[in-house]
Each structure stands twice: as structure tokens, then as C-alpha cells.
Scaffold this motif. Structure first.
Motif, PDB file in Angstrom:
ATOM      1  N   LEU A 367       0.886  -1.237   0.032  1.00 46.93           N
ATOM      2  CA  LEU A 367       0.219  -0.211   0.055  1.00 46.93           C
ATOM      3  C   LEU A 367       1.071   1.718  -0.212  1.00 46.93           C
ATOM      4  N   ALA A 368       1.774   1.760   1.092  1.00 49.18           N
ATOM      5  CA  ALA A 368       2.795   2.476   1.018  1.00 49.18           C
ATOM      6  C   ALA A 368       3.289   2.728  -0.038  1.00 49.18           C
ATOM      7  N   TRP A 369       3.950   1.467  -0.562  1.00 52.28           N
ATOM      8  CA  TRP A 369       4.746   1.418  -2.457  1.00 52.28           C
ATOM      9  C   TRP A 369       3.678   2.218  -3.554  1.00 52.28           C
ATOM     10  N   LEU A 370       1.910   1.399  -3.493  1.00 50.14           N
ATOM     11  CA  LEU A 370       1.466   1.973  -4.003  1.00 50.14           C
ATOM     12  C   LEU A 370       0.673   4.020  -4.201  1.00 50.14           C
ATOM     13  N   LEU A 371       0.660   4.541  -2.447  1.00 53.51           N
ATOM     14  CA  LEU A 371       0.793   5.714  -3.097  1.00 53.51           C
ATOM     15  C   LEU A 371       1.446   6.795  -2.877  1.00 53.51           C
ATOM     16  N   LEU A 372       2.750   6.070  -2.665  1.00 53.67           N
ATOM     17  CA  LEU A 372       4.801   6.294  -2.333  1.00 53.67           C
ATOM     18  C   LEU A 372       4.212   8.117  -3.291  1.00 53.67           C
ATOM     19  N   PRO A 373       4.396   8.143  -5.480  1.00 55.19           N
ATOM     20  CA  PRO A 373       4.101   9.100  -5.322  1.00 55.19           C
ATOM     21  C   PRO A 373       2.960  10.054  -5.396  1.00 55.19           C
ATOM     22  N   LEU A 374       1.637  10.076  -4.949  1.00 58.22           N
ATOM     23  CA  LEU A 374       0.717  10.611  -4.449  1.00 58.22           C
ATOM     24  C   LEU A 374       1.398  10.917  -2.568  1.00 58.22           C
ATOM     25  N   PHE A 375       2.713  10.578  -2.306  1.00 53.43           N
ATOM     26  CA  PHE A 375       3.077  11.006  -1.153  1.00 53.43           C
ATOM     27  C   PHE A 375       3.545  12.637  -1.423  1.00 53.43           C
ATOM     28  N   GLY A 376       5.021  11.903  -2.174  1.00 53.32           N
ATOM     29  CA  GLY A 376       5.858  13.033  -2.612  1.00 53.32           C
ATOM     30  C   GLY A 376       5.635  14.033  -3.419  1.00 53.32           C
ATOM     31  N   GLN A 377       4.095  13.639  -4.405  1.00 51.95           N
ATOM     32  CA  GLN A 377       3.541  15.396  -4.677  1.00 51.95           C
ATOM     33  C   GLN A 377       3.057  15.679  -3.474  1.00 51.95           C
ATOM     34  N   LEU A 378       2.207  15.775  -2.136  1.00 52.79           N
ATOM     35  CA  LEU A 378       1.840  16.123  -1.453  1.00 52.79           C
ATOM     36  C   LEU A 378       3.114  16.386  -0.021  1.00 52.79           C
ATOM     37  N   LEU A 379       4.322  16.614  -0.597  1.00 53.65           N
ATOM     38  CA  LEU A 379       5.621  16.946  -0.475  1.00 53.65           C
ATOM     39  C   LEU A 379       6.178  17.565  -0.623  1.00 53.65           C
ATOM     40  N   GLN A 380       5.771  17.961  -2.086  1.00 54.02           N
ATOM     41  CA  GLN A 380       6.495  18.123  -3.617  1.00 54.02           C
ATOM     42  C   GLN A 380       8.560  17.646  -3.364  1.00 54.02           C
ATOM     43  N   ARG A 381       8.565  16.216  -3.000  1.00 56.03           N
ATOM     44  CA  ARG A 381       9.724  15.557  -2.897  1.00 56.03           C
ATOM     45  C   ARG A 381       9.837  14.460  -3.629  1.00 56.03           C
ATOM     46  N   ASP A 382      10.882  13.601  -4.612  1.00 56.70           N
ATOM     47  CA  ASP A 382      11.089  13.002  -5.728  1.00 56.70           C
ATOM     48  C   ASP A 382      11.612  12.451  -4.248  1.00 56.70           C
ATOM     49  N   LEU A 383      10.574  11.020  -3.496  1.00 59.39           N
ATOM     50  CA  LEU A 383      10.456  10.274  -2.512  1.00 59.39           C
ATOM     51  C   LEU A 383      10.841   8.606  -3.552  1.00 59.39           C
ATOM     52  N   ALA A 384      11.362   8.228  -4.829  1.00 57.44           N
ATOM     53  CA  ALA A 384      11.218   7.152  -5.780  1.00 57.44           C
ATOM     54  C   ALA A 384      12.368   6.213  -4.951  1.00 57.44           C
ATOM     55  N   GLY A 385      12.142   5.600  -5.341  1.00 55.36           N
ATOM     56  CA  GLY A 385      13.238   3.906  -4.879  1.00 55.36           C
ATOM     57  C   GLY A 385      13.657   4.382  -3.077  1.00 55.36           C
ATOM     58  N   MET A 386      12.424   5.259  -2.402  1.00 59.55           N
ATOM     59  CA  MET A 386      13.148   4.992  -0.623  1.00 59.55           C
ATOM     60  C   MET A 386      12.431   4.064  -0.190  1.00 59.55           C
ATOM     61  N   ILE A 387      11.531   3.169  -0.440  1.00 58.89           N
ATOM     62  CA  ILE A 387      11.033   1.909  -0.082  1.00 58.89           C
ATOM     63  C   ILE A 387      11.374   0.601  -0.488  1.00 58.89           C
ATOM     64  N   GLY A 388      13.707   0.688  -0.743  1.00 58.60           N
ATOM     65  CA  GLY A 388      13.880  -0.715  -0.947  1.00 58.60           C
ATOM     66  C   GLY A 388      13.809  -1.761  -0.426  1.00 58.60           C
ATOM     67  N   TRP A 389      14.798  -2.478  -0.570  1.00 55.80           N
ATOM     68  CA  TRP A 389      14.846  -4.320   0.348  1.00 55.80           C
ATOM     69  C   TRP A 389      15.166  -3.459   1.299  1.00 55.80           C
ATOM     70  N   ARG A 390      15.859  -2.383   1.793  1.00 49.44           N
ATOM     71  CA  ARG A 390      16.168  -2.257   3.059  1.00 49.44           C
ATOM     72  C   ARG A 390      15.424  -1.992   4.206  1.00 49.44           C
ATOM     73  N   SER A 391      14.848  -0.352   3.347  1.00 52.35           N
ATOM     74  CA  SER A 391      13.002  -0.965   4.374  1.00 52.35           C
ATOM     75  C   SER A 391      12.300  -1.666   4.414  1.00 52.35           C
ATOM     76  N   ILE A 392      12.252  -2.580   3.257  1.00 59.67           N
ATOM     77  CA  ILE A 392      11.438  -3.644   3.854  1.00 59.67           C
ATOM     78  C   ILE A 392      11.780  -4.457   4.503  1.00 59.67           C
ATOM     79  N   ALA A 393      13.047  -5.484   4.171  1.00 59.54           N
ATOM     80  CA  ALA A 393      13.952  -6.320   6.168  1.00 59.54           C
ATOM     81  C   ALA A 393      13.405  -5.141   7.309  1.00 59.54           C
ATOM     82  N   LEU A 394      13.837  -3.817   7.539  1.00 65.20           N
ATOM     83  CA  LEU A 394      13.591  -3.374   8.552  1.00 65.20           C
ATOM     84  C   LEU A 394      13.013  -3.456   8.850  1.00 65.20           C
TER      85      LEU A 394
END
Length: 816
Positions: A367-394
Motif C-alpha cells: 500500500l505504501a509503495w502504491l501511495l508513495l508517488p502521491l505522498f511525494g507529490q503532497l510533500l513536493q519531494r521525489d521519494l522514488a526508491g525510498m522503499i527498497g530492500w533495506r526498508s522492507i527488511a527493517l
């Protein structure tokens, strides 16, 4: 944990499939909590990763400066005098120095014209920021006036291919050749760049005057440097302050007069900040572009809100799992009779809890991966790639830990079940302490939701209040458009465009100014009454159409007209000053200012009379006081007033259409980007609006989760009170009495939640509002409304079970 076995997880999976409704409820609630937490912590991770792609980032510094003069913003600035870099180099303090002056410029590729980000730098920029040249000669691109470098991504955007070496484009009509292709910087780069050129580049705006690079009071570029071994960042500030005092710029009599009032302070303070620390430097919070700067308080708030939402979801799960455990007493009794010890039973329930948490975490990550572009648009930040393997493992590790902790209390209840009592049909009830524990957890849920809602309402109301403060001029029916650059060719085109627009029936008035209100124009100079004390104030260059176009309220006006009948400035045309500028010059009333002579080096003849006093334009946000402003009428040959202000009648769309039809004839090399006065002023509150939107989303999620929590509590409470309800009915209690009995528990929960959460929320709101000059009349209504919202949500959540209690049949209740 030795009592956990693989078989426990298989049994837990079968139970999830056996009860799909319950499984969907608990997994869905936890998944929402995980999704919110992952999104908010992705932003936190983004904010702490700046410039990690630069190996030598700890040795690179950015210079920041703070003016100490009255009349200008006394905040630390990222834009500094470029001459400071030469001083650092000449004194042997820095081994590499580069400016970086970025702005949007009109770029033509074929027939397409668009505004693109152009950055002018020095050759040392390549080494400081470790640019990777993919093709071509980067040194040539940064040293020749007709050459430029593109990032790989920008080349793809402009030409549709990264193999763009040798291709041409134009900037404001000036031809450029692509001499180099460099690797695209990541989104977490402090200094962004897409098109690069040098100081001598033809891409430089014509508004960059001759002594821009050598004048201490010309600010418009960032400055980066690497210290020589043996030197410290602490040396930079005193060195530059001393160099400023020894410069020719400092010998200006007006500056000497201002320095006399400084009580030993320098006119400008300088400091160096390490490159990785720039993004979150708190001293830059007020001046930096919110889209390129992070606020530490907001970052900590996002991290805390993410954890709080996850905590709310975990509390929901504990409540649901506890009720489910009580209903599974016979199953537990059978397991104990078959030889399962206390540890095995507890391990089974903890394993189920961990399984549920892990499944919810996987769903939340999706769900977070699907919403990440909209969330980045809300914050005016390019958050692409912020949910990677390290984030998944943690996240999965955290989910396993959370599941284990959340399963402890249900496992403890399961371990206490007596097999003989459960199998004989006499189910044990939860202990009194257990009931109060779960009530306490529900209090925490609603307390967090209530406090967060109250704070959200206060922030949103203050933001709305700020956007609705008087603009100082008539904002409706006014458009702004940048028309060309500061050169003779564009100046001539502006004159003919004005003539063409003046013939349009919907155009009421026109004026060329040096920038829209609340724009990027921050020109300042020293002004004084004849023989008086100099005051540093902002100024704007305007033409004769300024007052009728803006429709500024005139507070006082002289008899002499500044313009002739043809709309041209008369020789010695007077000044227009704002009300706060008149006060700054020492006038008790606007009328006293009329006709008085003001001296300044900003005027060609050194002095001008005040011809009018107008209301203050709200160029500042509600956090700041009105900015004193001086407006002086320029002649028809001045090229710097290049922003066209259009006062129109009728609809905005019709005016935009008429402008679009005329524009290509006069400015084919510039994109048409009209902005309404309302849009321009609302830009001041972009960050506040995004903060309010983020808080609103978090409050809605917290309220939803709290509603789930009280729904579960009410279901179990009605089940636990069934016999008492029946007995009261048998003794004549009516429906309202039963409703009151059942609702009493929930009203107590809400009352305790309000008592614990609203006072801290009130203190936070007071602290938040203390930073505003123009404060919204908030009082306590936001907290009262948040309490009412929680009451409504709780009522909707428990009404089903209250109605069920009112309709409860005595025969069914007494049979159980």
C-alpha cells in the motif's frame, strides 16, 4: 524464543483462513498503520540521506550569510555575495570554490519552448560535487559562452535521447551547443542542476549587471568551497567580515551611517555549514525554498506521527486478539488436556500474532509503495526508491517484534485458561485488571486521535486565516506574466505588446514592474530624509501604470503628477512609499510625508520627493510584520521592469486566451506563464498548506483506528454485561436506561481521553501560534470541535452494539 515452532505458524494460518472476516479486520487495521508509518519514515530517510552520493561531502561547505540591517529580512540566507569565494581563495583558506546560480530560463528546442532549470557555476563545481562526465568535455561546457552541459535525464527530456552531444538549443534566443553529458544527481542532492553553464555563459540573464560578481551587496548565488588542510570552518566568518569592512563597497556614506547604529555588529554575518547538514540546517528554515529544505521539527513530527499511528493500530489488534482469545477458551482447554503446557499455548498465540503482523506489514508495504508517488507529490519531494530492500527488511523485522509484543497479553490470557472449567462450558471472563488495561489502551487511542485532531484544526485554521488576510491591493482581476529579459530587444517588444494589449476591450490597465508581489525580487537600498539617518528598505521599480493597475488604497497624495498625459514619467517624478516605509522614515502620518525629499543612491539624480503614500502590500506571511517598501517610477528606457501586470474586466479565462493569442508574435522564445494575483500570494503558504493536509490525513487515519478500537470494546462490553442487562430489563428498565448503562463506559473513556490529551494539545497550539504576528482568533474552539468529532465517531462506532443491548432477549442471554 524456544517455545515458537513452525507448526504454530501453520495453525495460525489455518485460523486466519477459517475466520476471514476477523482476519480482514485485524490485518487491514495493522496494514494501514504500517503503510502510514512506512510512508512517513520514508520521508525521514529521504531527509537524512542528502549528498551521500558525494564521497568527500564532509569536506565541502556552503557559505551562508545574515544581513543585520533594519528593513530587510534578518534571516540566514543561502544566497551570498559571490565575491566572498574569491576572498577565501586569495587568503589561502579554500582550495576549491564555486558559485551556483540557478534559475528557470526560457529554453527552445525546435518549436517547443519551456522554462527549464539552468545553473551557472565555476569549473571547481565539477570536483566539489564529483560530477561524472558521461560524454564530451565538461571543462569546455563550463568555460565557453556558447556551450552547456546537460544531465542525462535532462537530455532525455529535451531531445528524447541521452546521446545529445553536439545538439543545439537556445536560451532566451541565444544559441547553445551541448558540449558534455553528466550523470543525473539523485533527488537527495543539496544543489540541483539540469543544465550547466559557466559565468561567461550566454545563458546568464541579462539582468545580471556588470559588477554582480564583485559587489558585496549583490546576492543571488550559492557558494560552495573545500577548505585547505589545516584550516577550520570557524575561520570563514571573521575573515569575510574583515574583508567586507575593507572593501570599496563598505565606504559608502549611507552604509557607514547604518553601521554606526549597529552597536558593534557587522552589517553581514557569515558562517559555513557542511554540505550534508545544509538540508536540515535550522538557521535556514525561514529563507530557504521549502521544496529544497527540510524542517527538523516537522521531520521529528512526521516520525512521531508514524509511530503513533502504528501504536494505535497495535492497540486495536491487542483489543481484537484479546476478545478472540476469550472466545477460544474451549479450544485452549482441549489443547491443554491433550498435553500442551503453558509455554506451548502461549507460544501458539504469540506465533499467530507475529504471523498477522508480518502479513499486515507486507500488505502495508504494498500500500505504501502504491501511495508513495502521491505522498511525494503532497510533500513536493521525489521519494522514488525510498522503499527498497533495506526498508522492507527493517519493516518486517519491526513487524515481527511488534507482533511478538502485541501477542503477549492475549497469550497470557490463554495461558491462564483452566481446562476443566472451559470444557464444562463455564468460560472464564477477563480479569478486572485486564478490563481496565484494555480500557486504558482505548483511552490512549482516543487521546492521541483527539489531540491530533485539535492541533490539525488549529494549524488549518491559522493557515486559512493567513491566506485570507487583506492583500493591500485589489487581488481579483489581476494577472502577472514575465515578459522577456533585461535587454534592449525585449524592452522594445514589451512596448509593442503593451500597445497591443491596451486595445483589448477586457484590459482596464497595464503596468510593468520588476516583479510580482511576494516574488523573488528582494532589491534593497539605503534611504533617508535630507540630513536624516539612513534606513535600509526594500524597493521596487514600477512604471506610470502601477497605481491604477494594482488599485492600491491611497492614504495621501500630492498635487504634482509623477506621469504626463501620455503615461510617461516626468523628470524628477516622485516616490510612492508604503505606509510602513513612511513610518520608518519618521512620519507620524501619511500626510506629513507628501513633498518631503528622500535621498538614496538608488535614484539616478540622488534624491526624489514623496508624491504618494499607499497601503502596505502583504508580501510577507502572517508570521512577519509588514515589509516597508519604496516604489519609484522608472523611465521608458529602463529594462529591469520586465513583469507585466494586467488589470482586466470580465473572466480570467477570456483574458488568458487573449494574451495567448498575442504572445507568440512578440515573445516567441519565451513560454507564456501567466499567474493570477491570488495564485502568487498563495505561494507564501504552500508549506503551511501541505503541513495542514498531512496533519489532516494523519488525524483521519488516527480517528478511524480509534473508532475500530471503541467498536471492539463496545462489542465485548455488551457481551460481558449481557446478564446484567437482562436482569435490569426483567426489573423494568427501559431502552434509554439500558442505552445509558452501556454508553457510560464509553463516555468515561472519552472523558479521560479528553482530560489527558487536550491540555498538551492546547500548550502545543499556543507554542505554534506564538510564531505568528497575525494570529487567527482560535481560542479553544478547535479543541472543543475535536472533542465533538470524537463523540460523533464513538457514537457511530458503538450505536450498533447499544441497539443490540436494547433488543437483547432475556431467554437467549440466560441460556448462555
Amino acid at each position: 524464543m524456544a517455545f515458537l515452532r513452525g507448526e504454530d505458524f501453520r495453525v495460525g494460518w489455518r485460523w486466519l483462513l477459517k475466520e476471514p472476516g476477523w482476519s480482514a479486520l485485524v490485518i487491514g487495521g495493522l496494514a494501514i498503520g504500517f503503510a502510514c508509518c512506512v510512508l512517513l519514515w520514508a520521508y525521514v530517510a529521504y531527509s537524512v540521506q542528502f549528498d551521500r552520493h558525494i564521497a568527500g561531502r564532509e569536506r565541502v561547505y556552503m557559505l551562508k550569510a545574515k544581513p543585520n540591517m533594519d528593513g530587510v529580512r534578518n534571516d540566514w540566507q543561502q544566497e551570498v555575495p559571490v565575491i566572498a569565494g574569491q576572498v577565501l581563495r586569495d587568503h589561502g583558506v579554500a582550495e576549491r570554490v564555486s558559485m551556483a546560480m540557478g534559475n528557470f530560463a526560457p529554453v527552445r528546442v525546435g518549436n517547443a519552448v519551456s522554462n527549464r532549470w539552468v545553473t551557472l557555476v565555476d569549473p571547481d563545481f565539477a570536483e566539489l560535487f564529483e560530477l561524472k562526465t558521461l560524454a564530451g568535455d565538461l571543462h569546455q561546457a563550463l568555460t565557453r559562452p556558447d556551450s552547456a552541459a546537460l544531465t542525462e535525464e535532462e537530455a532525455m527530456r529535451m531531445f528524447g535521447t541521452a546521446a545529445a552531444l553536439g545538439k543545439t538549443f537556445s536560451v532566451a534566443g541565444k544559441l547553445q551547443t551541448v558540449a558534455a553529458i553528466v550523470a543525473t544527481p539523485p533527488a537527495t542532492a543539496t544543489q540541483r542542476y539540469a543544465i550547466l553553464g559557466g559565468r561567461v555563459s550566454g545563458m546568464a540573464s541579462d539582468g545580471v549587471y556588470a559588477d554582480f560578481y564583485t559587489h558585496w551587496f549583490s546576492w543571488g548565488a550559492s557558494l560552495y568551497f573545500r577548505l585547505k588542510p589545516g584550516h577550520e570552518a570557524a575561520e570563514v566568518g571573521p575573515l569575510l567580515a574583515q574583508a567586507l569592512k575593507q572593501s570599496p563597497s563598505y565606504r559608502d556614506p549611507s552604509l557607514q551611517a547604518i553601521e554606526a547604529k549597529q552597536q558593534g555588529r557587522s552589517l553581514i554575518d557569515f558562517s559555513a555549514v557542511k554540505l550534508p547538514d545544509v538540508y536540515l540546517d535550522p538557521e535556514l528554515d525561514q529563507s530557504a525554498d521549502p521544496a529544497r529544505h527540510g524542517n527538523r521539527a516537522m521531520l521529528l513530527g512526521c516520525a512521531a506521527i508514524g509511530l503513533l499511528i502504528l501504536l494505535l493500530a497495535a492497540i486495536n489488534y491487542i483489543n481484537l486478539a484479546t476478545v478472540r482469545t476469550i472466545r477460544r477458551q474451549r479450544e485452549i482447554g482441549v489443547r491443554k488436556v491433550l498435553g500442551a503446557g503453558v509455554g506451548r499455548v502461549a507460544g501458539q498465540f504469540i506465533a499467530e500474532s507475529m504471523l498477522i503482523a508480518l502479513v499486515a506489514a507486507l500488505l502495508g508495504l504494498l500500500l505504501a509503495w502504491l501511495l508513495l508517488p502521491l505522498f511525494g507529490q503532497l510533500l513536493q519531494r521525489d521519494l522514488a526508491g525510498m522503499i527498497g530492500w533495506r526498508s522492507i527488511a527493517l519493516t518486517l523485522l519491526g513487524a515481527a517484534a511488534l507482533g511478538g509484543l502485541s501477542g503477549v497479553y492475549p497469550a497470557w490470557i490463554a495461558a491462564r485458561v483452566r481446562a476443566t472449567q472451559a470444557l464444562s462450558g463455564r468460560d472464564q471472563q477477563e480479569t478486572r485488571q485486564g478490563v481496565w488495561l484494555r480500557r486504558g489502551l482505548t483511552v490512549v487511542q482516543f487521546g492521541i486521535a483527539m489531540g491530533l485532531a485539535g492541533v490539525t484544526l488549529a494549524v488549518a485554521w491559522q493557515t486559512w486565516h493567513g491566506t485570507r488576510l487583506p492583500a493591500g491591493f485589489e487581488r481579483d482581476g489581476l494577472l502577472f506574466v514575465a515578459a522577456g529579459d533585461a535587454n534592449a530587444k525585449d524592452l522594445a517588444q514589451r512596448r509593442v505588446l503593451r500597445a497591443a494589449l491596451s486595445r483589448q476591450p477586457q484590459v482596464a490597465a497595464l503596468s510593468y514592474v520588476d516583479g510580482p508581489p511576494a516574488g523573488d525580487s528582494n532589491n534593497a537600498n539605503n534611504f533617508r530624509l535630507a540630513g536624516g539617518t539612513y534606513q535600509n528598505m526594500r524597493y521596487r521599480m514600477v512604471d506610470c501604470g502601477f497605481l491604477p493597475t494594482y488599485r492600491l488604497p491611497l492614504l495621501a497624495r500630492g498635487s504634482a503628477a509623477a506621469c504626463d498625459g501620455n503615461g510617461a514619467a516626468r523628470p524628477g517624478a516622485g516616490l510612492v512609499v508604503s505606509e510602513s516605509a513612511a513610518r520608518r522614515l519618521g512620519f507620524a502620518s501619511p500626510q506629513q510625508a507628501i513633498g518631503r525629499i528622500v535621498e538614496s543612491e538608488a535614484f539616478a539624480d540622488g534624491k526624489k520627493p514623496i508624491s504618494a503614500v499607499v497601503a502596505d502590500i502583504a508580501e510577507q506571511t502572517s508570521r512577519e510584520r509588514a515589509i516597508p517598501m519604496v516604489y519609484f517610477v522608472i523611465g521608458s528606457q529602463n529594462p529591469y521592469a520586465s513583469t507585466l501586470a494586467i488589470r482586466y474586466r470580465g473572466s480570467e479565462s477570456a483574458m488568458r486566451q487573449a494574451l495567448a493569442e498575442l504572445w507568440p508574435r512578440y515573445f516567441p522564445d519565451y513560454p507564456l506563464l501567466p499567474v493570477s494575483a491570488g495564485q502568487q500570494l498563495d505561494k507564501r503558504y504552500g508549506q503551511d498548506i501541505r503541513t495542514a493536509q498531512l496533519l489532516a490525513i494523519a488525524s483521519a487515519v488516527a480517528m478511524l483506528i480509534a473508532a475500530f478500537g471503541i467498536y471492539v470494546l463496545s462489542a465485548y462490553s455488551v457481551q460481558r454485561m449481557a446478564r446484567e442487562v437482562v436482569l435490569r430489563k426483567l426489573y423494568g428498565a427501559g431502552g434509554l436506561a439500558i442505552a445509558g448503562l452501556v454508553s457510560r463506559e464509553f463516555l468515561l473513556v472519552l472523558a479521560v481521553s479528553a482530560a489527558l490529551s487536550l491540555p498538551p494539545a492546547w500548550l502545543f497550539i499556543r507554542h505554534y501560534l506564538a510564531g505568528f504576528v497575525a494570529r487567527a482568533p482560535i481560542g479553544g474552539w478547535t479543541l472543543l470541535l475535536s472533542l465533538l468529532l470524537c463523540l460523533v465517531v464513538a457514537a457511530l462506532a458503538v450505536c450498533r452494539h447499544v441497539l443490540g443491548a436494547m433488543r437483547l432477549r432475556p431467554t437467549l442471554a440466560l441460556q448462555s
